[in-house]
Design a protein around this motif. Structure first.
Motif, PDB file in Angstrom:
ATOM      1  N   ARG A  64       0.828  -1.226   0.000  1.00 59.97           N
ATOM      2  CA  ARG A  64       0.000   0.000   0.000  1.00 59.97           C
ATOM      3  C   ARG A  64       0.856   1.268   0.000  1.00 59.97           C
ATOM      4  O   ARG A  64       0.492   2.263  -0.633  1.00 59.97           O
ATOM      5  CB  ARG A  64      -0.965  -0.020   1.197  1.00 59.97           C
ATOM      6  CG  ARG A  64      -0.273  -0.070   2.558  1.00 59.97           C
ATOM      7  CD  ARG A  64      -1.243  -0.466   3.668  1.00 59.97           C
ATOM      8  NE  ARG A  64      -0.603  -0.589   4.962  1.00 59.97           N
ATOM      9  CZ  ARG A  64       0.083  -1.667   5.366  1.00 59.97           C
ATOM     10  NH1 ARG A  64       0.236  -2.699   4.547  1.00 59.97           N
ATOM     11  NH2 ARG A  64       0.623  -1.718   6.572  1.00 59.97           N
ATOM     12  N   HIS A 100     -16.142   7.163  -5.920  1.00 62.15           N
ATOM     13  CA  HIS A 100     -16.467   6.161  -4.904  1.00 62.15           C
ATOM     14  C   HIS A 100     -15.221   5.310  -4.694  1.00 62.15           C
ATOM     15  O   HIS A 100     -14.369   5.239  -5.574  1.00 62.15           O
ATOM     16  CB  HIS A 100     -17.638   5.282  -5.354  1.00 62.15           C
ATOM     17  CG  HIS A 100     -18.930   6.033  -5.486  1.00 62.15           C
ATOM     18  ND1 HIS A 100     -19.663   6.468  -4.400  1.00 62.15           N
ATOM     19  CD2 HIS A 100     -19.602   6.461  -6.572  1.00 62.15           C
ATOM     20  CE1 HIS A 100     -20.733   7.121  -4.818  1.00 62.15           C
ATOM     21  NE2 HIS A 100     -20.712   7.143  -6.139  1.00 62.15           N
ATOM     22  N   PRO A 101     -15.124   4.631  -3.532  1.00 57.69           N
ATOM     23  CA  PRO A 101     -13.900   3.853  -3.284  1.00 57.69           C
ATOM     24  C   PRO A 101     -13.608   2.783  -4.355  1.00 57.69           C
ATOM     25  O   PRO A 101     -12.471   2.579  -4.732  1.00 57.69           O
ATOM     26  CB  PRO A 101     -14.167   3.202  -1.923  1.00 57.69           C
ATOM     27  CG  PRO A 101     -15.158   4.089  -1.260  1.00 57.69           C
ATOM     28  CD  PRO A 101     -16.010   4.661  -2.349  1.00 57.69           C
ATOM     29  N   SER A 152     -10.141   4.250  -5.322  1.00 56.85           N
ATOM     30  CA  SER A 152      -9.639   5.468  -4.692  1.00 56.85           C
ATOM     31  C   SER A 152      -8.695   5.044  -3.559  1.00 56.85           C
ATOM     32  O   SER A 152      -8.735   3.898  -3.111  1.00 56.85           O
ATOM     33  CB  SER A 152     -10.801   6.284  -4.116  1.00 56.85           C
ATOM     34  OG  SER A 152     -11.179   5.743  -2.867  1.00 56.85           O
ATOM     35  N   GLU A 154      -9.067   5.531  -0.616  1.00 54.90           N
ATOM     36  CA  GLU A 154      -9.942   5.078   0.476  1.00 54.90           C
ATOM     37  C   GLU A 154     -10.199   3.566   0.419  1.00 54.90           C
ATOM     38  O   GLU A 154     -10.547   2.954   1.422  1.00 54.90           O
ATOM     39  CB  GLU A 154     -11.308   5.789   0.377  1.00 54.90           C
ATOM     40  CG  GLU A 154     -11.264   7.282   0.626  1.00 54.90           C
ATOM     41  CD  GLU A 154     -10.954   7.583   2.087  1.00 54.90           C
ATOM     42  OE1 GLU A 154     -11.724   7.143   2.952  1.00 54.90           O
ATOM     43  OE2 GLU A 154      -9.916   8.224   2.345  1.00 54.90           O
ATOM     44  N   LYS A 157      -8.738   1.034   2.992  1.00 51.84           N
ATOM     45  CA  LYS A 157      -9.205   0.897   4.385  1.00 51.84           C
ATOM     46  C   LYS A 157      -9.955  -0.418   4.609  1.00 51.84           C
ATOM     47  O   LYS A 157      -9.684  -1.134   5.575  1.00 51.84           O
ATOM     48  CB  LYS A 157     -10.076   2.103   4.782  1.00 51.84           C
ATOM     49  CG  LYS A 157      -9.236   3.362   5.009  1.00 51.84           C
ATOM     50  CD  LYS A 157     -10.075   4.548   5.420  1.00 51.84           C
ATOM     51  CE  LYS A 157      -9.191   5.781   5.615  1.00 51.84           C
ATOM     52  NZ  LYS A 157      -9.978   7.016   5.675  1.00 51.84           N
ATOM     53  N   GLN A 200     -20.522   1.905  -1.603  1.00 50.20           N
ATOM     54  CA  GLN A 200     -19.071   2.045  -1.808  1.00 50.20           C
ATOM     55  C   GLN A 200     -18.591   1.481  -3.146  1.00 50.20           C
ATOM     56  O   GLN A 200     -17.527   1.854  -3.633  1.00 50.20           O
ATOM     57  CB  GLN A 200     -18.303   1.336  -0.688  1.00 50.20           C
ATOM     58  CG  GLN A 200     -18.543   1.957   0.673  1.00 50.20           C
ATOM     59  CD  GLN A 200     -17.444   1.584   1.644  1.00 50.20           C
ATOM     60  OE1 GLN A 200     -16.261   1.783   1.373  1.00 50.20           O
ATOM     61  NE2 GLN A 200     -17.825   1.027   2.774  1.00 50.20           N
TER      62      GLN A 200
END
Length: 385
Positions: A64, A100-101, A152, A154, A157, A200
């Motif tokens: 990551r 959106h993710p 994205s 995000e 996570k 999502q």
């Protein structure tokens, strides 16, 4: 296979770098290939090796920091075993319009074949993914996952949440500390199925070319799709019939370093690699001939992959049986059947491993020949070890 992925990524405006993530030990040909691609596309291209196989999502979480270095707006994730026209710019436009993710590329399959893929139930107005099932046992949806995504930052996570949950579950079973399986994350089951319906994950539908590459038969089919695509995108890569040159039928790619005799007949759907020699009177159709192979005079090669450095003797016939999708069903895809059925080798295309020698005047039909074999006779429906 990944040349097409890299080329598609390099055409996206603002692309910063390309990372290849895999468990394979990098070797000299891969390193040479990546160096050449870096020069051709003027982009950093690196290979990141997993310490153990980490599943379809584990490598993304493990690397990551490398992925997020440079602060990307978003990043594409492409499975290596797919063939596509890669509508990446259209996906990026859709993402920027509605960030959106997770954005998944989807296409349609017929009801029977959809069971072999990840199936997506979407809201037809908003394109939100309401339900996701990987290889369902009963019909769920005719919209399938292409294995091509735009995430994205995000999106990492939920991968972290799966990693931490795996770690806790592993520690309950093994009190010795870090559980080695914690890093293995299945993107489809652990993330998409769990997050579907929570606003999502969205799907971008394409009606462009797409196929999985799970077998040698699907590799030939993918080659046919890419050669057909070249008609539109790179017509200069397709061989033309010239006076005094070989006879070309349909879409044929010939590497500039290959030597092809003028009396050879090639095509449709033939790809000839670097340094290949094709002798007088050779007939080649629906085949891939990899670098350094030699087809001696008057050989006939149909529905076959010829491994690098292999030699097919004069007047030999090397042939497979096509296993194509139903041409009357626009939603049909390649069937990824196993090699065997009821203990018998399924008739399929013929594959010659690297540096195989086929003698003159023999027939090799629907057979797989492992590397470095020197055959002395004909074979039909055999795996030659």
């Amino acid at each position: 296979m990944i040349q097409h992925h890299i080329e598609a990524c390099a055409q996206v405006p603002g692309m910063q770098e390309i990372l290849l993530i895999g468990f394979y030990q990098p070797d000299e040909p891969l390193t040479r290939f990546l160096e050449a691609a870096q020069q051709e596309f003027n982009l950093p291209i690196r290979y990141l090796q997993e310490f153990v196989p980490l599943g379809t999502g584990g490598g993304l979480y493990h690397f990551r920091d490398q992925i997020l270095a440079g602060g990307p707006e978003a990043f594409f994730v492409l499975n290596a075993d797919v063939c596509s026209d890669f509508p990446l710019s259209a996906m990026l436009d859709a993402y920027r319009h509605q960030p959106h993710p997770f954005l998944l590329l989807g296409t349609t399959a017929n009801r029977t074949q959809s069971l072999n893929y990840g199936c997506i139930v979407e809201n037809p107005q908003t394109h939100e993914v309401l339900h996701y099932v990987e290889k369902p046992s009963t019909f769920v949806s005719d919209v399938i996952n292409c294995g091509i995504y735009l995430f994205s930052p995000e999106a990492l996570k939920p991968l972290r949440d799966v990693f931490q949950r795996n770690q806790q579950d592993g520690q309950l079973e093994d009190s010795s500390g870090l559980w080695p399986g914690a890093g293995t994350i299945r993107l489809e089951q652990d993330v998409f199925s769990a997050l579907a319906g929570q606003g999502q994950i969205y799907v971008h539908l394409t009606d462009g070319i797409w196929s999985q590459i799970k077998s040698a038969g699907s590799a030939l089919y993918a080659s046919r799709l890419y050669l057909g695509q070249y008609q539109l995108t790179h017509p200069e890569r397709l061989a033309k019939h010239t006076p005094g040159g070989p006879r070309i039928r349909g879409n044929v790619y010939i590497h500039p370093t290959a030597k092809v005799a003028p009396s050879a007949v090639l095509g449709p759907n033939v790809s000839i690699g670097e340094g290949v020699t094709v002798g007088e009177g050779v007939r080649l159709r629906e085949s891939i001939v990899l670098h350094g192979a030699t087809l001696q005079e008057h050989t006939c090669v149909l529905h076959t992959i010829v491994g690098w450095g292999s030699t097919v003797g004069r007047w030999a016939r090397v042939e497979g049986t096509p296993n194509d999708p139903n041409p009357n069903d626009p939603r049909a895809h390649m069937d990824s059947e196993s090699l065997f059925k009821d203990g018998k080798l399924l008739p399929a295309i013929t594959i010659l491993g690297c540096r195989v020698r086929i003698p003159a005047e023999v027939l090799i039909l629907n057979s797989i020949v492992l590397p470095h074999k020197e055959l002395s006779r004909s074979f039909t429906n055999q795996i030659i070890l």
